[in-house]
Design a protein around this motif. Structure first.
Motif, PDB file in Angstrom:
ATOM      1  N   LYS A  16      44.757  47.507  56.863  1.00 48.50           N
ATOM      2  CA  LYS A  16      44.250  47.331  55.503  1.00 48.50           C
ATOM      3  C   LYS A  16      42.947  48.103  55.310  1.00 48.50           C
ATOM      4  O   LYS A  16      42.666  48.604  54.231  1.00 48.50           O
ATOM      5  N   GLN A  17      42.153  48.174  56.390  1.00 45.96           N
ATOM      6  CA  GLN A  17      40.954  49.012  56.387  1.00 45.96           C
ATOM      7  C   GLN A  17      40.725  49.517  57.804  1.00 45.96           C
ATOM      8  O   GLN A  17      41.054  48.830  58.768  1.00 45.96           O
ATOM      9  N   PRO A  18      40.204  50.740  57.964  1.00 49.51           N
ATOM     10  CA  PRO A  18      40.027  51.316  59.298  1.00 49.51           C
ATOM     11  C   PRO A  18      39.127  50.449  60.173  1.00 49.51           C
ATOM     12  O   PRO A  18      38.181  49.808  59.696  1.00 49.51           O
ATOM     13  N   ALA A  28      45.711  53.430  61.706  1.00 50.06           N
ATOM     14  CA  ALA A  28      47.096  52.958  61.784  1.00 50.06           C
ATOM     15  C   ALA A  28      47.345  52.489  63.209  1.00 50.06           C
ATOM     16  O   ALA A  28      46.739  53.002  64.147  1.00 50.06           O
ATOM     17  N   ARG A  29      48.223  51.523  63.347  1.00 48.31           N
ATOM     18  CA  ARG A  29      48.467  50.921  64.653  1.00 48.31           C
ATOM     19  C   ARG A  29      49.930  51.032  65.034  1.00 48.31           C
ATOM     20  O   ARG A  29      50.814  50.699  64.249  1.00 48.31           O
ATOM     21  N   GLU A  30      50.167  51.545  66.244  1.00 50.79           N
ATOM     22  CA  GLU A  30      51.498  51.509  66.830  1.00 50.79           C
ATOM     23  C   GLU A  30      51.578  50.339  67.800  1.00 50.79           C
ATOM     24  O   GLU A  30      50.560  49.874  68.306  1.00 50.79           O
ATOM     25  N   GLY A 314      37.856  32.955  69.977  1.00 54.11           N
ATOM     26  CA  GLY A 314      38.341  34.268  70.374  1.00 54.11           C
ATOM     27  C   GLY A 314      38.504  35.215  69.202  1.00 54.11           C
ATOM     28  O   GLY A 314      38.300  34.856  68.041  1.00 54.11           O
ATOM     29  N   ASP A 315      38.893  36.444  69.529  1.00 55.43           N
ATOM     30  CA  ASP A 315      39.192  37.447  68.503  1.00 55.43           C
ATOM     31  C   ASP A 315      40.618  37.237  68.001  1.00 55.43           C
ATOM     32  O   ASP A 315      41.465  38.128  68.073  1.00 55.43           O
ATOM     33  N   ILE A 316      40.904  36.049  67.535  1.00 53.89           N
ATOM     34  CA  ILE A 316      42.238  35.718  67.037  1.00 53.89           C
ATOM     35  C   ILE A 316      42.094  35.384  65.561  1.00 53.89           C
ATOM     36  O   ILE A 316      41.720  34.273  65.186  1.00 53.89           O
ATOM     37  N   SER A 317      42.359  36.366  64.733  1.00 57.05           N
ATOM     38  CA  SER A 317      42.216  36.187  63.293  1.00 57.05           C
ATOM     39  C   SER A 317      43.578  35.960  62.666  1.00 57.05           C
ATOM     40  O   SER A 317      44.616  36.017  63.329  1.00 57.05           O
ATOM     41  N   GLY A 318      43.577  35.704  61.372  1.00 53.18           N
ATOM     42  CA  GLY A 318      44.824  35.559  60.647  1.00 53.18           C
ATOM     43  C   GLY A 318      45.510  36.903  60.470  1.00 53.18           C
ATOM     44  O   GLY A 318      44.879  37.965  60.551  1.00 53.18           O
ATOM     45  N   SER A 319      46.803  36.871  60.213  1.00 59.64           N
ATOM     46  CA  SER A 319      47.558  38.114  60.009  1.00 59.64           C
ATOM     47  C   SER A 319      46.978  38.951  58.882  1.00 59.64           C
ATOM     48  O   SER A 319      46.971  40.186  58.936  1.00 59.64           O
ATOM     49  N   ALA A 320      46.457  38.303  57.852  1.00 56.60           N
ATOM     50  CA  ALA A 320      45.957  39.018  56.678  1.00 56.60           C
ATOM     51  C   ALA A 320      44.689  39.811  56.981  1.00 56.60           C
ATOM     52  O   ALA A 320      44.278  40.645  56.170  1.00 56.60           O
ATOM     53  N   TYR A 322      44.370  42.162  59.129  1.00 57.93           N
ATOM     54  CA  TYR A 322      44.709  43.560  59.347  1.00 57.93           C
ATOM     55  C   TYR A 322      45.874  44.068  58.509  1.00 57.93           C
ATOM     56  O   TYR A 322      45.938  45.250  58.196  1.00 57.93           O
ATOM     57  N   TRP A 323      46.825  43.182  58.167  1.00 54.97           N
ATOM     58  CA  TRP A 323      48.105  43.659  57.642  1.00 54.97           C
ATOM     59  C   TRP A 323      48.414  43.143  56.243  1.00 54.97           C
ATOM     60  O   TRP A 323      48.143  41.978  55.927  1.00 54.97           O
TER      61      TRP A 323
END
Length: 368
Positions: A16-18, A28-30, A314-320, A322-323
């Motif tokens: 959603k943002q770099p 972009a993420r593979e 932790g670095d565990i955020s919601g799906s929103a 990044y995506w």
């Protein structure tokens, strides 16, 4: 574990943002998506979290695909295993390539949990019903970083991590601390410093950081011990902890007071659990790191972080975070600073097949 087939999908999706660090920008993420189907019809999901280029570790999506297809799947097919806890030993003859190993191993853990009809968190020894959620702010400009932090705090995140380097550290942290005096704040250096920068890092002591993550070399534990002796702020090791022995040696040397555990970095959930258990016995706090991952890896991280030694958000955020749309359903959500640990069998999420198909660039199946 009787396996019928393993399926690999390479996916790609724009963020959603770099995401920016001094090492580079990810726009972009593979990822590799692994599906391990048992002869009983259950399917376990795993995710390969290597990046497209080797800036974090030596692994990439292409090398992970090669290792899984040409080495790990044949090993699993020819020798088999009785439980996912045996996978690390089965793959031990192949050096490193931990993210490739983890991609397949985590799918096997999910498969086993589904077969037993229990949540993955319960299978690996997790006890928490919800976990606190942290988030990373990668923008180097203090004004923009503060704007992003305000948004994340409104969304309920309970801990913020910022990226620092020798050209942007004290100023950034001091501005953030001035605006948020009580914020749970930590800094991640991604190996941007040397021992010659000890005075710059010591200057951060006055800002009450939870920790400084990986300030020195990505493969170092000796110089980190020297640096930790000079700092009041705890050092957290990330990239340096690739094996259980790395964690043991770092703790014995006094190289850190906190350890970041990433299942992908250490070869899977089995080894991550082993490191957790050792740190817990030694009184060393641990937390679950993130890899800008999709929902499957995020779900495995949630299960991992439900173990009792994970006392730091932790670095565990919601799906929103990044995506626009994740590849799982329901998507991971943060509510009042916490993420619910699923109580359904396995990872507790299903694949969003429609979304997966839209973002898949390559797929292949291996029949056992």
């Amino acid at each position: 574990m009787e396996i019928k087939a393993v399926r690999l999908s390479v996916i790609q999706m724009p963020l959603k943002q770099p995401f920016m660090t001094h090492l580079g920008t990810v726009a972009a993420r593979e990822a590799l998506i692994v599906e391990a189907e048992g002869k009983d019809g259950y399917v376990g999901y795993g995710e390969g979290v290597a990046f497209s280029s080797p800036w974090y570790t030596e692994e990439t999506i292409k090398t992970s695909y090669h290792m899984i297809r040409d080495f790990l799947v044949p090993l699993l097919k020819n020798k088999g295993l009785g439980h996912p806890s045996e996978a690390f030993g089965l793959f031990k003859g192949i050096r490193r390539n931990h993210m490739a190993k983890s991609a397949l191993e985590t799918a096997l853990w999910d498969l086993q949990a589904k077969r037993q009809g229990i949540p993955l968190s319960q299978l690996i020894g997790g006890t928490m019903e919800k976990i606190p959620s942290g988030v990373v702010v990668g923008h180097p400009d203090p004004t923009e970083a503060i704007r992003q932090i305000e948004g994340y705090l409104e969304a309920g995140y309970s801990r913020i991590k910022v990226k620092i380097n020798p050209g942007n550290d004290v100023e950034l942290v001091s501005e953030i601390r001035r605006r948020f005096p009580d914020l749970q704040l930590m800094a991640d250096a991604n190996s941007a410093y040397t021992l010659a920068d000890a005075s710059r890092l010591k200057a951060l002591d006055e800002y009450g950081l939870l920790m400084i993550e990986q300030p020195l070399g990505h493969d170092d534990i000796v110089d980190h011990a020297r640096l930790q002796a000079q700092l009041a702020t705890p050092i957290c090791l990330d990239e340096s902890i690739v094996t259980f022995d790395d964690a043991r040696k770092a703790i014995e040397l006094g190289s850190c007071r906190v350890i970041n555990i990433k299942a992908g970095r250490v070869g899977g959930l089995g080894e991550a659990k082993r490191i957790h258990d050792y740190c817990f016995a030694k009184g060393i706090p641990v937390w679950a790191g993130g890899m800008i991952e999709f929902g499957i890896s995020r779900a495995h991280n949630i299960a991992l972080a439900s173990m009792q030694g994970f006392t730091i958000p932790g670095d565990i955020s919601g799906s929103a975070r990044y995506w626009e749309e994740d590849i799982i359903k329901p998507e991971v959500r943060v509510e009042n600073g916490f993420i619910h640990v699923p109580d359904q069998p396995g990872i507790g999420y299903e694949l969003n097949r429609k979304r997966l198909k839209e973002v898949t660039t390559f797929k292949e199946e291996y029949i056992f």
